[in-house]
Design an enzyme around this catalytic site. Structure first.
Site, PDB file in Angstrom:
ATOM      1  CG  ASP A 335      21.539 -28.636 -11.857  1.00  0.00           C
ATOM      2  OD1 ASP A 335      20.316 -28.553 -12.105  1.00  0.00           O
ATOM      3  OD2 ASP A 335      22.012 -29.507 -11.119  1.00  0.00           O
ATOM      4  CG  ASP A 611      22.176 -32.247  -8.084  1.00  0.00           C
ATOM      5  OD1 ASP A 611      23.094 -31.631  -8.655  1.00  0.00           O
ATOM      6  OD2 ASP A 611      21.660 -33.271  -8.547  1.00  0.00           O
ATOM      7  CG  ASP A 615      25.239 -26.969  -8.050  1.00  0.00           C
ATOM      8  OD1 ASP A 615      25.702 -26.262  -8.961  1.00  0.00           O
ATOM      9  OD2 ASP A 615      24.849 -28.139  -8.224  1.00  0.00           O
ATOM     10  CG  ASN A 679     -15.261  -1.049  11.570  1.00  0.00           C
ATOM     11  OD1 ASN A 679     -16.006  -0.204  11.077  1.00  0.00           O
ATOM     12  ND2 ASN A 679     -15.433  -2.340  11.407  1.00  0.00           N
ATOM     13  CG  ASN A 704     -10.103  -8.008  17.569  1.00  0.00           C
ATOM     14  OD1 ASN A 704      -9.801  -7.677  16.433  1.00  0.00           O
ATOM     15  ND2 ASN A 704      -9.257  -8.562  18.419  1.00  0.00           N
ATOM     16  CG  ASP A 708      -9.074 -12.049  14.484  1.00  0.00           C
ATOM     17  OD1 ASP A 708      -8.819 -11.458  13.409  1.00  0.00           O
ATOM     18  OD2 ASP A 708      -8.533 -11.771  15.565  1.00  0.00           O
TER      19      ASP A 708
END
Ligand SMILES: Nc1ncnc2c1ncn2[C@@H]1O[C@H](COP(=O)(O)OP(=O)(O)OP(=O)(O)O)[C@@H](O)[C@H]1O
Ligand SMILES: [Mg+2]
Length: 862
Positions: A335, A611, A615, A679, A704, A708
């Site tokens: 706007d 706003d 709208d 892997n 694993n 991580d």
């Protein structure tokens, strides 16, 4: 504490047909509302009305870490193996699973808390009477018996009977499909069997106030309301975004792969004559290794890191994944007032049509602004600041977004100007009974056609030449002003007005508001443009003002399309006809939504910034609805991103941060799908060739877990500048190709490692496992640095946390076989120095190969 029984809502049947006092009595309230103490108590006994976004309890997040199918089967199998005597082995596995789960839990709850705090800061509030005073409370804290205050733009927080009302109009289209606002009146008498639309003395949850003000007593909340189910659906309208959808599909793809692989590995190992339980544990550990079980945690973590960064720039996301969508925006519709301009800050002058300053025009405008009750708005506030009056209307025709004007009827004596006498001689009106004056104020385009005469500065009236006045108004608008028209007509003192009364008006003059372009708006438009985002201006204001503003901020305004021109075109034709138009003016609320839909239909990802009440529909229709903290409730509710400060520069920041977040999430996904997957695939193959397991289940799980740890810092990693230059999209196909190419590369090098170990060094089981464990962990760490960027590895700077955590994990991995007790528990022994050197060489070659492949297939990393 004995609880009073909740109020029986079945008593509330046909509350629109009963006297107000009776309704008040049945909900044990008065027109002064409830006390805070009483409200708190009712809150405790009534069900949560909105089922709003609640924090997930910590325990649920924790349990969630362990309740995916693979973990359950793995834990079950481990427990069985412990029962059969492998207590130590089993405990180690359980310990690693527990640690991984805690890691995920920590990440996810951190993310959750951050989000909950942000959301609380932009919540829509309801105004209720508590202890006789107006208090703002959460929508969810409104209880039966509360007296709520409503004004234009407010969401109706519950089903309620009106106690007082002024010019009240309510939009219930979300519930009834009825597109016109319904007029409401506290005094209306309604039959018990009236249809919903005809119950004009009540308001329902799920609708919102378009104009006017009211007080109403709540008779039902949440699911007990008339449209409880629908309203709930509207409130929680949880449309899956492109990003979520992508993640979900991707998750499925992996799940199927994992399932097939696991079963296959298990069966083959079993056929090879290995113990059933060992084979099962091995297969399941592999499954754990392949599944990116940290993916949900990583995604919510990177989103919440993104959300926190955004919050520092005063942008709050209500729906976390809107961040990613923000990064994907290709068109931003915005706007005008307050975004591109400073927001009409002052009234520079009131003039007659011949350009002379006029007190009369000023006074008429102020009377109109003061007497109107339908629509609280900044323009009227500015008018009254310039010229204070306190007027009450005999009748009012409230503002609406189609008419773009509002009229009040006031006693003629209120206007202190010499022209009062002149009015009686006006040829248009018989003076008999014309004791009142209709004062209309609105957009020039909609007021001018209603006028037949024009008043000059000396008070004299003459026939109107529309084109002359329009040209004058356009000239003022072209200077970047907002312009309003004021008109009047003598009329009998009626009690009600209709649109037909807005006719045969005398054009009184123009109000000129200064509304200059905002400092920084041009830069923001340019920076969005530069980032591949087209800025489109959509405003209800006049074409001339829109053009001037667009030019001032660098939005191409060669063609300005008005609402009228959009008129009858359907969405498909609209998309084609106005593909390149960047400025739309004089539009109605529905036009805004249609422009958004048309853009989406032509495969754009659309952000909409607005706003106002007008709208709300477009905010819903957009991929990312962006509103402002000071916006009316309907707009704020409809948006998925709320700016604490209105401005395009803030949005530009948001887009960049969105892309950054998206890019970092993709990094994790790429990593887990290529190196990690490769892997695990090699392990599966190796298990079929070797006379022993290539890695023990616990080693797989530890590998694993260790890899991580640095992966978690990816959420806050640095992103190369060129990655922020274009909108980022989720592209499953590209991801699959990536997975295949880089996964295969990883497997090739695993096979080389395998060859080195078996044929080069003749490694036995423990030596093989130790070396393979160290090598796998190190390759995953190293490849992360290669695949996190499309640039050559040495030209992109990773975040410090990523480097530090990777180095730490690498050191632990290499040291582990040398640390007596830990090495024993994990079944590791120090590999010979020569073997280490050979593996080091393979590692360097592997990274080099990644770099070469990256350059060969640059598209895959964007
Ligand atoms: N209080 C008012 N009294 C009379 N006319 C008004 C009033 N407010 C707005 N208008 C008229 O209605 C037109 C549309 O205004 P509105 O605020 O609905 O547009 P908008 O699309 O929200 O604009 P923006 O893009 O600036 O937010 C205005 O340009 C003005 O001519
Ligand atoms: Mg607006």
């Amino acid at each position: 504490m004995p609880r009073r029984s909740p109020i029986d809502t079945t008593q509330q049947v046909a509350y629109w047909a009963r006297p107000v006092d009776e309704v008040l009595g049945s909900v044990r309230s008065t027109s002064e509302g409830l006390s805070q103490a009483e409200a708190t108590e009712r809150r405790a006994t009534e069900a949560d009305p909105l089922g709003e976004h609640r924090r997930r309890p910590a325990l649920r997040i924790l349990i969630g870490q362990y309740t995916n199918p693979i973990s359950i089967v793995l834990i079950g199998a481990t427990i069985v193996s412990m029962a059969l005597g492998d207590v130590l082995d089993g405990s180690i596995i359980i310990a690693i699973i527990a640690a991984s789960g805690l890691l995920g839990f920590w990440q996810e709850s951190r993310a959750d808390n951050a989000v909950a705090e942000l959301l609380a800061s932009v919540q829509v509030k309801a105004r209720v009477l508590r202890d006789g005073r107006v208090a703002e409370v959460r929508l969810g804290d409104v209880v039966v018996g509360d007296v709520v205050e409503l004004s234009a733009g407010d969401l109706v927080p519950a089903d309620a009977r009106l106690l007082q009302s002024r010019e009240l109009q309510v939009d219930a289209s979300a519930l009834t499909g009825e597109s016109f606002p319904l007029e409401k009146d506290a005094a209306a008498i309604v039959e018990a069997d009236a249809t919903v639309a005809a119950r004009s003395n009540v308001v329902q949850l799920g609708s919102h106030v378009v104009s006017g003000t009211a007080r109403a007593v709540v008779v039902a909340t949440g699911r007990d309301t008339e449209f409880g189910g629908v309203a709930h659906a509207v409130a929680a309208a949880d449309v899956r975004t492109a990003f979520e959808f992508g993640i979900a599909r991707f998750g499925w793809l992996l799940a199927r792969l994992v399932a097939v692989l696991t079963v296959l590995i298990f069966i083959v190992n079993w056929i090879y004559g290995r113990p059933v339980l060992d084979s099962l544990l091995f297969a399941l550990s592999l499954a754990v290794g392949i599944t990116p079980q940290m993916l949900p945690a990583i995604v919510s973590l990177s989103l919440s890191v993104g959300a926190r960064h955004l919050a520092q720039r005063r942008v709050v996301v209500k729906r976390l994944d809107a961040i990613e969508d923000l990064g994907a925006i290709t068109v931003l519709c915005t706007d005008k007032t307050g975004t591109l301009t400073t927001g009409a800050v002052e009234l520079s002058r009131a003039v007659t049509a011949d350009g002379v300053r006029s007190d009369r025009v000023m006074q008429l405008a102020a009377i109109n602004a003061s007497a109107q009750r339908g629509f609280r708005n900044p323009l009227d506030a500015i008018i009254l600041a310039a010229h204070a009056v306190d007027a009450t209307a005999l009748a009012e025709l409230p503002y609406d977004f189609q008419r773009k004007r509002l009229s009040v009827l006031v006693p003629r004596g209120m206007v202190d100007t010499p022209d009062n006498e002149l009015l009686d001689e006006t040829p248009n009106h018989s003076s008999a009974g014309s004791s009142a004056l209709l004062v209309t104020k609105g957009s020039v385009g909609t007021v001018l056609p209603l006028c037949v005469t024009v008043r000059a500065a000396d008070g004299g009236e003459s026939p109107l030449t529309t084109s002359e006045v329009q040209a004058f108004a356009d000239q003022l608008a072209a200077e970047g002003n907002r312009v309003l028209a004021v008109a009047s007509r003598a009329m009998p003192a009626l009690h009600a007005l209709s649109v037909d009364d807005e006719t045969d008006l005398t054009f009184e003059g123009l109000l000129v508001f200064r509304d200059p372009a905002k400092a920084g708006a041009a830069e923001a438009v340019a920076s969005l443009q530069h980032a591949g985002v087209r800025v489109v201006l959509i405003t209800g204001d006049s074409a001339a003002t829109a053009r001037a503003t667009a030019k001032a901020v660098g939005v191409p305004a060669d063609t300005v399309v008005t609402g009228q021109e959009l008129g009858a075109l359907d969405t498909a034709r609209l998309a084609v006809a106005f593909r390149d138009v960047r400025v739309f003016a004089e539009v109605e609320p529905m036009h805004k939504a249609r422009i958004v839909s048309a853009l989406r239909a032509s495969r754009e990802v659309v952000g909409f910034l607005g706003d106002g009440i007008n709208d709300a529909v477009a905010l819903h229709a957009a991929d990312v609805g962006i509103s402002v903290d000071t916006a009316v409730d309907v707009a704020k509710q409809a948006a998925s991103v709320v700016l604490l400060e209105k401005g395009l520069d803030v949005v530009a920041d948001g887009v960049r941060l969105g892309r950054r977040t998206f890019a970092n999430t993709l990094k994790y996904i790429r990593l887990t799908t290529s190196a990690n997957f490769g892997n695990m695939a090699s392990l599966a193959v190796a298990s079929l060739v070797l006379p022993f397991l290539p890695l023990l289940p616990r080693q797989i799980l530890l590998l694993n877990f260790l890899s991580d740890i640095p992966a978690m810092t990816i959420a806050a990693d640095e992103v190369d500048r060129e990655q922020l230059k274009k909108p980022i999209h989720w592209n499953l196909r590209r991801l699959q190709v990536f997975m295949l190419v880089f996964g295969l590369l990883s497997t090739v090098f695993d096979l080389i490692t395998f060859a080195v170990l078996v044929w080069g060094f003749g490694a036995g089981s423990v030596e093989f496992q130790s070396a393979w464990f160290v090598m796998s962990t190190l390759t995953e760490l190293a490849v992360l640095f290669s695949l996190r960027t499309a640039r050559p590895i040495w030209k992109s700077r990773p975040a410090v946390a990523l480097v530090l955590s990777s180095v730490a994990v690498a050191v632990v991995t290499v040291a582990l076989p040398y640390i007596g007790p830990a090495a024993t528990v994990m079944g590791l022994e120090p590999p010979p120095a020569l073997l280490l050197a050979a593996l080091g060489a393979v590692l360097v070659l592997y990274i080099a190969a990644n770099e070469v492949l990256k350059r060969r297939m640059p598209g895959l990393l964007h």
